[in-house]
Write an enzyme that holds these catalytic residues in place. Structure first.
Site, short mmCIF file in Angstrom:
data_model
loop_
_atom_site.label_atom_id
_atom_site.label_comp_id
_atom_site.label_asym_id
_atom_site.label_seq_id
_atom_site.Cartn_x
_atom_site.Cartn_y
_atom_site.Cartn_z
N PHE A 151 9.63 7.47 -18.02
CA PHE A 151 10.08 6.84 -19.05
C PHE A 151 11.24 7.17 -19.45
O PHE A 151 11.44 6.45 -20.93
CB PHE A 151 9.09 8.15 -20.43
CG PHE A 151 7.31 7.31 -20.58
CD1 PHE A 151 7.14 6.88 -20.54
CD2 PHE A 151 6.78 8.74 -20.10
CE1 PHE A 151 5.86 6.76 -20.46
CE2 PHE A 151 5.57 8.94 -19.60
CZ PHE A 151 4.72 7.95 -19.72
N LYS A 211 1.72 4.41 -19.26
CA LYS A 211 2.38 3.77 -19.30
C LYS A 211 2.90 2.44 -19.70
O LYS A 211 3.60 2.35 -20.28
CB LYS A 211 3.28 3.82 -17.43
CG LYS A 211 3.91 3.36 -17.52
CD LYS A 211 5.80 3.69 -17.77
CE LYS A 211 6.29 2.46 -17.87
NZ LYS A 211 7.83 3.42 -17.46
N LEU A 253 13.97 -1.13 -33.71
CA LEU A 253 14.18 -1.51 -34.66
C LEU A 253 14.76 -2.72 -35.32
O LEU A 253 15.00 -2.96 -36.43
CB LEU A 253 13.06 -1.17 -35.73
CG LEU A 253 11.46 -0.52 -36.37
CD1 LEU A 253 11.47 0.04 -37.72
CD2 LEU A 253 10.81 -1.22 -36.01
N CYS A 299 11.56 -4.30 -17.09
CA CYS A 299 10.32 -3.50 -17.37
C CYS A 299 9.66 -4.03 -17.73
O CYS A 299 8.12 -4.48 -18.05
CB CYS A 299 10.85 -2.18 -17.64
SG CYS A 299 11.56 -0.77 -16.51
N LYS A 330 7.89 -7.46 -17.70
CA LYS A 330 7.17 -7.46 -16.69
C LYS A 330 5.56 -7.01 -17.34
O LYS A 330 4.98 -7.11 -16.43
CB LYS A 330 7.32 -6.84 -15.70
CG LYS A 330 6.73 -5.73 -13.83
CD LYS A 330 7.50 -5.90 -12.78
CE LYS A 330 8.25 -4.17 -13.41
NZ LYS A 330 7.15 -3.42 -13.26
N ARG A 350 18.77 -8.45 -15.42
CA ARG A 350 17.44 -9.13 -14.65
C ARG A 350 16.75 -9.70 -16.46
O ARG A 350 16.78 -8.22 -16.96
CB ARG A 350 16.56 -8.27 -14.07
CG ARG A 350 16.44 -7.99 -13.09
CD ARG A 350 16.04 -7.18 -12.11
NE ARG A 350 16.72 -6.08 -12.36
CZ ARG A 350 16.03 -4.75 -11.77
NH1 ARG A 350 14.89 -5.22 -11.07
NH2 ARG A 350 16.42 -3.52 -11.52
#
Ligand code: UGA
Length: 428
Positions: A155, A207, A253, A263, A266, A330
């Site tokens: 994480f 996850k 927030l 991440c 995707k 990315r």
């Protein structure tokens, strides 16, 4: 004395960070990667990506011989007991995760293992991957050698990888084997956080569910920000007002240009695709994607409405990375902002403290002052401290028009307005 011999397969930011954390815990770690350049870099004590603090630990553990890097797959698999898979799972067809690297690694493990191993999957993988890994390993064994597979999702965030890895909110261990579960619990026994022990399928889903929930939270606040603009309310007051509610929490927030990186985009797609395969629709996540993808358009529209038009105007875009403290661009919303400006025939000048870009249409400057000189507007796309701490008084002297469009709501608007800037944030 070393406690465990650990092999980390895949030396990206997750693999490298994981390897160094285990070195700090006193284990002997080997890193392996199919990319020989990465291995050479790491062997020489240099990182092939930008992550604060990691280089210092790398040099420390190279000097102490706690960590080594190799290309010798067979030897590395045979010499280690705990094999961590930390390879990429890029977006494949129809948004689903592409498991080719996981498959290749599993096959190599099957071919080369000579005694009991625990294979730990840290890569983000769809539900059911642990069972596939078991199958791929078994299919490639020449004789039946026992092994166990554990799902142990990671994480940590880019930009705060070390801190996140040393101080996780929780550790998730998913396995169908009690023996492997106990080895993993022992490995993490010094961590001061809850350990969630479950089966590998649940661990795999945790996850995706975590990343998707966070992405959802960002899209939620961004959609609220749009409403705030219409109602003439400041979104930061809303974030504060709801964030104090412990059930909601303050983090994630911050309204802005939306989420990017390797991440969230995707993983949200992969979860939707996984659900579709089981005839389930995740409409809430589909909406989160829609909000996220249209957030740069919303921002450009706002700029256009304010300036009348952007064609022929000169803009300084500050920030190319998807967030601060990384060199990763990315899926960065910055790319989209630049594209939209160019499509409107605006002229774009770019600055980023770390990332280099390859778009020939956009000149990239080393200095912020050089970038902003003579521009009709400054657009903040990444919340780098360098921009927050700029001498904005000096900036005012060199720009053509003192207007700031803050796509990350990261600057002190009151101070900038006092200095004579026109300030436009998101949801403000
Ligand atoms: C994310 C997760 O936060 C990690 O827990 C996870 O391990 C990692 O993905 C992964 O799967 O490997 P990361 O992609 O490094 O980490 O970056 P985040 O800090 O989560 O930020 C993602 C994006 O959301 C960034 O573009 C950021 O600017 C944006 N964001 C974040 C917002 O727009 N608003 C916020 O309030 C927070």
């Amino acid at each position: 004395m070393w406690r465990l011999k650990i092999l980390v397969i895949g030396t990206g930011y997750v693999g490298t960070t994981t390897a160094l954390v285990f070195c700090e815990l006193g284990h002997k770690v080997t890193g392996i990667d199919i990319d020989g350049n990465k291995i050479n870099f790491l062997k020489s004590g240099k990182l092939h990506f930008y992550e604060k603090g990691l280089d210092v630990l790398l040099q420390k553990h190279l000097t102490n011989h706690n960590i080594s890097f190799t290309n010798d797959t067979k030897k590395a698999i045979r010499e280690n007991d705990l094999l961590f898979i930390c390879v990429g799972t890029p977006q494949g067809q129809d948004g689903e995760a592409d498991l080719q690297y996981i498959k290749n690694v599993s096959e190599e493990i099957g071919k080369n293992m000579d005694r009991y191993k625990v294979i730990v999957d840290k890569s983000t993988v769809p539900v059911g991957t642990a069972e596939l890994v078991i199958k791929w390993i078994k299919d490639n064994q020449t004789e039946p050698i026992p092994f166990d597979v554990v799902s142990n999702p990671e994480f940590l965030r880019e930009g705060s990888a070390l801190n996140d890895a040393f101080h996780p909110d929780r550790i998730v261990i998913g396995s169908f084997s009690k023996k492997a579960e106990d080895i993993m619990i022992d490995l993490y026994k010094d961590f001061q956080c809850p350990i969630v022990v479950t089966d590998s399928k649940a661990a795999e889903l945790i996850k995706y569910a975590a990343n998707s929930f966070l992405a959802l939270k960002i899209s939620y606040i961004n959609e609220m920000a749009r409403l705030c603009e219409t109602l003439k309310i400041d979104i930061t007051d809303i974030s504060e007002g709801i964030g104090f509610d412990k059930r909601i929490g303050k983090q994630f927030l911050n309204a802005g240009l939306g989420y990017g990186g390797s991440c969230f985009p995707k993983d949200v797609n992969a979860l939707i695709s996984m659900a579709k395969k089981h005839d389930k629709s995740l409409s809430i996540l589909e909406s989160a994607i829609k909000v996220n993808e249209s957030q740069p358009n919303f921002f450009i529209q706002k700029i256009k409405e304010f300036l009348g038009e952007v064609s022929g105007k000169r803009f300084a875009v500050l920030g190319l990375t998807f967030k601060e403290n990384t060199d990763d661009t990315r899926e960065s919303p910055s790319h989209k902002v630049i594209r939209l400006l160019l499509d409107e025939n605006a002229k774009v000048r770019l600055h980023d403290p770390v990332a280099k870009q390859t778009n020939k249409e956009v000149p990239h400057f080393e200095e912020v002052m050089e970038t902003v000189a003579g521009t009709d507007g400054i657009i903040i796309c990444t919340e780098w401290s360098e921009y927050k701490n700029l001498d904005w008084n000096k900036v005012k002297d060199v720009v053509k028009t003192p207007i700031i469009f803050d796509g990350r709501n990261c600057l002190n608007s009151a101070e900038l307005i006092k200095l004579g800037f026109i300030y436009k944030g998101i949801g403000k």
